[in-house]
Scaffold this active site. Structure first.
Site, PDB file in Angstrom:
ATOM      1  N   ARG A 153      91.813 -58.265 -13.646  1.00  0.00           N
ATOM      2  CA  ARG A 153      90.683 -58.558 -14.142  1.00  0.00           C
ATOM      3  C   ARG A 153      89.406 -58.940 -13.059  1.00  0.00           C
ATOM      4  O   ARG A 153      88.758 -58.666 -12.364  1.00  0.00           O
ATOM      5  CB  ARG A 153      89.483 -59.707 -15.547  1.00  0.00           C
ATOM      6  N   ILE A 154      90.108 -60.676 -12.671  1.00  0.00           N
ATOM      7  CA  ILE A 154      89.421 -61.412 -11.665  1.00  0.00           C
ATOM      8  C   ILE A 154      88.932 -60.157  -9.398  1.00  0.00           C
ATOM      9  O   ILE A 154      88.117 -60.168  -9.232  1.00  0.00           O
ATOM     10  CB  ILE A 154      89.900 -62.970 -11.523  1.00  0.00           C
ATOM     11  N   ASP A 173      99.756 -56.328  -5.557  1.00  0.00           N
ATOM     12  CA  ASP A 173      99.964 -57.035  -6.798  1.00  0.00           C
ATOM     13  C   ASP A 173     100.968 -56.170  -7.757  1.00  0.00           C
ATOM     14  O   ASP A 173     102.127 -55.124  -7.142  1.00  0.00           O
ATOM     15  CB  ASP A 173      98.918 -56.450  -7.547  1.00  0.00           C
ATOM     16  N   ALA A 231      92.637 -69.747  -8.778  1.00  0.00           N
ATOM     17  CA  ALA A 231      93.673 -69.041  -9.244  1.00  0.00           C
ATOM     18  C   ALA A 231      94.545 -70.205  -9.784  1.00  0.00           C
ATOM     19  O   ALA A 231      94.195 -70.602 -11.448  1.00  0.00           O
ATOM     20  CB  ALA A 231      94.825 -67.701  -8.919  1.00  0.00           C
ATOM     21  N   ARG A 232      95.241 -70.527  -9.621  1.00  0.00           N
ATOM     22  CA  ARG A 232      96.208 -72.161  -9.800  1.00  0.00           C
ATOM     23  C   ARG A 232      96.774 -72.236  -9.609  1.00  0.00           C
ATOM     24  O   ARG A 232      97.333 -72.138  -8.068  1.00  0.00           O
ATOM     25  CB  ARG A 232      97.473 -71.840 -11.311  1.00  0.00           C
ATOM     26  N   ASP A 256      89.048 -74.075  -5.646  1.00  0.00           N
ATOM     27  CA  ASP A 256      89.162 -74.333  -6.924  1.00  0.00           C
ATOM     28  C   ASP A 256      90.477 -75.593  -7.752  1.00  0.00           C
ATOM     29  O   ASP A 256      89.877 -76.278  -8.823  1.00  0.00           O
ATOM     30  CB  ASP A 256      88.219 -73.346  -7.614  1.00  0.00           C
ATOM     31  N   HIS A 293      88.102 -77.484 -10.432  1.00  0.00           N
ATOM     32  CA  HIS A 293      88.446 -76.342 -11.206  1.00  0.00           C
ATOM     33  C   HIS A 293      87.423 -75.830 -12.541  1.00  0.00           C
ATOM     34  O   HIS A 293      87.860 -75.814 -13.404  1.00  0.00           O
ATOM     35  CB  HIS A 293      89.975 -76.632 -11.891  1.00  0.00           C
TER      36      HIS A 293
HETATM   37  P1  NAI Z   1      95.011 -61.386 -15.187  1.00  0.00           P
HETATM   38  O1  NAI Z   1      95.802 -61.099 -15.976  1.00  0.00           O
HETATM   39  O2  NAI Z   1      93.909 -60.071 -15.691  1.00  0.00           O
HETATM   40  O3  NAI Z   1      95.003 -60.532 -13.241  1.00  0.00           O
HETATM   41  C1  NAI Z   1      95.947 -60.994 -12.792  1.00  0.00           C
HETATM   42  C2  NAI Z   1      96.910 -60.152 -11.684  1.00  0.00           C
HETATM   43  O4  NAI Z   1      97.661 -60.887 -11.586  1.00  0.00           O
HETATM   44  C3  NAI Z   1      97.867 -58.726 -13.140  1.00  0.00           C
HETATM   45  O5  NAI Z   1      97.544 -57.446 -11.993  1.00  0.00           O
HETATM   46  C4  NAI Z   1      99.042 -59.246 -12.736  1.00  0.00           C
HETATM   47  O6  NAI Z   1      99.640 -58.030 -12.881  1.00  0.00           O
HETATM   48  C5  NAI Z   1      99.103 -60.223 -11.175  1.00  0.00           C
HETATM   49  N1  NAI Z   1     100.413 -60.805 -11.096  1.00  0.00           N
HETATM   50  C6  NAI Z   1     101.442 -61.367 -11.871  1.00  0.00           C
HETATM   51  N2  NAI Z   1     101.749 -61.944 -11.249  1.00  0.00           N
HETATM   52  C7  NAI Z   1     101.596 -61.639 -10.087  1.00  0.00           C
HETATM   53  C8  NAI Z   1     102.635 -61.909  -9.113  1.00  0.00           C
HETATM   54  N3  NAI Z   1     103.461 -62.627  -8.938  1.00  0.00           N
HETATM   55  N4  NAI Z   1     102.755 -60.960  -7.650  1.00  0.00           N
HETATM   56  C9  NAI Z   1     100.968 -60.516  -7.761  1.00  0.00           C
HETATM   57  N5  NAI Z   1     100.287 -59.861  -8.625  1.00  0.00           N
HETATM   58  C10 NAI Z   1     100.791 -60.886  -9.795  1.00  0.00           C
HETATM   59  O7  NAI Z   1      94.585 -62.269 -14.910  1.00  0.00           O
HETATM   60  P2  NAI Z   1      92.807 -62.305 -14.503  1.00  0.00           P
HETATM   61  O8  NAI Z   1      92.061 -62.536 -15.399  1.00  0.00           O
HETATM   62  O9  NAI Z   1      92.173 -61.916 -13.248  1.00  0.00           O
HETATM   63  O10 NAI Z   1      93.387 -64.416 -14.051  1.00  0.00           O
HETATM   64  C11 NAI Z   1      93.750 -64.968 -13.067  1.00  0.00           C
HETATM   65  C12 NAI Z   1      93.897 -65.918 -13.058  1.00  0.00           C
HETATM   66  O11 NAI Z   1      92.911 -66.497 -12.824  1.00  0.00           O
HETATM   67  C13 NAI Z   1      94.650 -65.945 -14.459  1.00  0.00           C
HETATM   68  O12 NAI Z   1      95.473 -66.473 -14.576  1.00  0.00           O
HETATM   69  C14 NAI Z   1      93.939 -68.369 -13.557  1.00  0.00           C
HETATM   70  O13 NAI Z   1      95.283 -68.627 -13.998  1.00  0.00           O
HETATM   71  C15 NAI Z   1      93.028 -67.671 -12.739  1.00  0.00           C
HETATM   72  N6  NAI Z   1      91.513 -68.274 -13.370  1.00  0.00           N
HETATM   73  C16 NAI Z   1      90.989 -69.488 -12.743  1.00  0.00           C
HETATM   74  C17 NAI Z   1      89.896 -69.797 -13.277  1.00  0.00           C
HETATM   75  C18 NAI Z   1      88.798 -71.234 -13.036  1.00  0.00           C
HETATM   76  O14 NAI Z   1      87.643 -71.638 -13.441  1.00  0.00           O
HETATM   77  N7  NAI Z   1      89.442 -71.431 -11.207  1.00  0.00           N
HETATM   78  C19 NAI Z   1      88.541 -69.723 -15.072  1.00  0.00           C
HETATM   79  C20 NAI Z   1      89.554 -68.414 -14.756  1.00  0.00           C
HETATM   80  C21 NAI Z   1      90.378 -68.022 -14.246  1.00  0.00           C
END
Ligand code: NAI
Length: 327
Positions: A153-154, A173, A231-232, A256, A293
């Site tokens: 999504r992001i 991905d 992300a993390r 972040d 964060h």
């Molecule tokens: P999402 O689940 O929609 O997308 C994550 C993508 O990463 C998926 O397409 C998945 O296939 C891919 N993925 C997983 N493991 C992988 C790997 N080893 N190599 C390559 N691709 C891989 O998650 P979304 O909503 O896009 O969020 C992403 C991350 O952003 C969250 O998991 C969270 O850790 C982080 N986040 C940070 C925030 C902040 O305030 N800084 C707020 C919200 C999310």
């Protein structure tokens, strides 16, 4: 039904909790602190508990279970701070509250622009009336290749936003999405590392991608590469990052999130001596922008997480299908 809310912030969440609690018919116990063994008694009589990114260990999970908790919701997208094995062991279901991707995506684009335009240096100079130009010449996105790791999504929203800047976009991905191909070409990870001028991370933290950015992967990157992480923290080996910034291999970073941020972020520590040396070093570099964060932190996101975390509790209690259940 009753929900105990931990880390409830007075200044932005309390009013929303009260409004949505009333609307959904949920009685609330609001606690400003993170859950620990002292305040866990506040969860007694609540089937559901609502938390943020504080670490939920096996010990805490067992204590929740003993206090009758059956559902734990986190007002975040990521849930790697929760011991999911322990949740399964104690029969506690877990849900998240995935707010829209735009807040984090906008913030990511901002960090990219700040990094390539050397905004930290510029702001520090302006604040002390140093209006000189040497050392703050920037680069333009149209001349750069941006590599997006994780096109969920992001990541996808970042790609869509960046497509307006005229930069070359590449992506990696584990699962490729057709929709993404209109913005970026998928390439193998090593190729992304080798070709990108800016690398931005958008995957969850898993066992497989822990320290994805490490000494070896950095060696395969372009000289002067910019690294962005919203992300993390543990996706990057901080020691390797610091070494590469010192050597000049990494030209800039926008972070972040950092490793070992638990217990630090979201608290006022200005009078404290902190034991996170990596964070102190990273903050000291003129080419590294660090924030605490907070990429998620927008009006839209705060309201969405409060509402959806409570809705998840309601669905769970009523035995309805819960779109936010993750384990
Ligand atoms: P999402 O689940 O929609 O997308 C994550 C993508 O990463 C998926 O397409 C998945 O296939 C891919 N993925 C997983 N493991 C992988 C790997 N080893 N190599 C390559 N691709 C891989 O998650 P979304 O909503 O896009 O969020 C992403 C991350 O952003 C969250 O998991 C969270 O850790 C982080 N986040 C940070 C925030 C902040 O305030 N800084 C707020 C919200 C999310």
């Amino acid at each position: 039904m009753r929900v105990t809310v931990y880390n409830c912030r007075e200044f932005d969440e309390k009013e929303l909790f009260e409004r949505y609690g009333k609307e959904l018919g949920i009685e609330l116990v609001l606690c400003a602190d993170a859950p620990d063994l002292h305040n866990i008694c506040l969860a007694q009589g609540s089937e559901c508990v609502d938390i943020i990114t504080s670490r939920i260990t096996r010990e805490l999970m067992e204590a929740f279970h003993k206090n009758g908790v059956r559902y734990l919701t986190t007002r975040t997208i990521g849930y790697d701070h929760i011991d999911l094995d322990a949740a399964r062991e104690f029969g506690i279901r877990v849900g998240n509250a995935p707010y829209g991707p735009n807040g984090v995506a906008d913030y990511t684009v901002m960090l990219i622009l700040m990094s390539i335009r050397k905004m930290k240096r510029i702001m520090e100079r302006t604040n002390i009336q140093d209006y000189s130009l040497s050392g703050i010449q920037g680069r333009e996105l149209k001349d750069l290749t941006v590599g997006v790791i994780g096109t969920g999504r992001i990541g996808k929203t970042v790609l869509r936003s960046l497509s307006g800047f005229g930069c070359k976009l590449i992506a990696y991905d584990l699962y490729e999405q057709e929709e993404v191909r209109q913005y970026a070409a998928y390439v193998p990870l090593e190729q992304l590392f080798a070709q990108a001028d800016v690398i931005t991370l958008h995957t969850p933290l898993t066992e497989e991608n822990y320290h994805l950015i490490n000494e070896k992967s950095i060696a395969g990157m372009k000289d002067g590469v910019t690294i962005i992480n919203t992300a993390r923290g543990a996706l990057i080996d901080s020691q390797a990052l610091i070494g590469a910034i010192e050597s000049g291999k990494i030209g800039a970073a926008g972070l972040d999130v950092v490793e070992n941020e638990f217990g630090l972020y979201y608290y006022d520590h200005k009078s404290d001596i902190l034991d996170n040396r990596e964070l102190a070093i990273l903050r000291s570099f003129p080419n590294v922008t660090v924030s605490h964060h907070m990429a998620f932190y927008t009006d839209d996101c705060v309201e969405t997480v409060v509402r959806d975390s409570l809705l998840g509790c309601k669905y769970f209690a009523e035995g309805k299908e819960n779109p936010w259940e993750v384990a």
